[in-house]
Design a protein around this motif. Structure first.
Motif: not given
Lengths: 112, 115
Positions: A54-57, A44-47, A65-72
């Motif tokens: 940062l996107e908050e839900k 199921t889709f979260l974000s 961070s697109r330059s770092k190729g990183y998400s959390y």
């Protein structure tokens, strides 16, 4: 080529905060998605993130961070029902089509 | 309510038989996708289609075939050439071409067991 890495498993305590990291490599980045999947069920889709930041839900937040190729994915005030796998997916638009590439998923166990 | 319907939920077949998994969506989405999930693994892309009468191979297309004759339907055939067909199969759709933040919407999956 395309590559997405996530930790295999994490454990946290009810009420705590947990951060699930995802690193990716892709030539035609067009957005990053987080999904929750309980055992035996569909994801199921979260974000969704396409711009840095940062996107908050509610209890869930996702950072990119697109330059770092990183998400959390950040989960606050953990509840027992948050025990599930969390899938990081990158949408690639490199060949003129939209492909969604998934990591192997992070299995989160929430302990009482 | 709009959604994606996969049938059946559980499917059992003998080795050497072809089997077709059904996927129907009424979300009016252009793009449809088939993924395979094995225990402890993520989703691996088998085939995808952006428009009717067109489809592309994903990362693990060998032993599978698809058709996209209607916008609503994207059936997947698991052929006898697929070496390890037992898996959880997920169909999904999205509208990324017209809605940039469109996520993948998933059906409930078909669990295929081949013996």
């Amino acid at each position: 080529g395309q590559n997405i890495d996530q930790p295999t498993e994490m454990t946290a305590t009810e009420g705590a905060i947990v951060q699930i990291n995802c690193t990716y490599q892709t030539s035609g980045f067009n957005g990053l998605f987080w999904y929750q999947q309980h055992a035996g069920e569909a994801p199921t889709f979260l974000s969704y993130n396409v711009l840095d930041g940062l996107e908050e839900k509610g209890r869930f937040s996702s950072f990119l961070s697109r330059s770092k190729g990183y998400s959390y994915l950040l989960l606050k005030e953990l509840q027992m029902k948050d025990s599930a796998s969390y899938l990081c997916a990158v949408r690639d638009h490199g060949s003129g089509t939209y492909k969604y590439i998934f990591g192997t998923g992070t299995r989160l166990k929430v302990l009482a | 309510d709009g959604g994606i319907t996969q049938s059946p939920k559980y499917l059992f077949r003998k080795e050497g038989q072809n089997v077709t998994l059904s996927c129907e969506q009424n979300l009016n989405h252009d793009a449809m996708y088939w993924y395979r999930q094995d225990p402890g693994q993520g989703l691996r892309l088998i085939y995808y289609s952006q428009i009717v009468n067109d489809f592309q191979k994903g990362d693990i297309a060998e032993g599978y075939s698809v058709s996209r004759e209607k916008k609503e339907s994207f059936p997947l055939t698991v052929t006898s050439a697929q070496k390890n067909p037992t898996a959880f199969y997920l169909c999904a759709s999205s509208n990324a071409r017209s809605s940039y933040n469109s996520p993948l919407h998933f059906g409930n999956g078909t669990r295929l067991t081949v013996t």
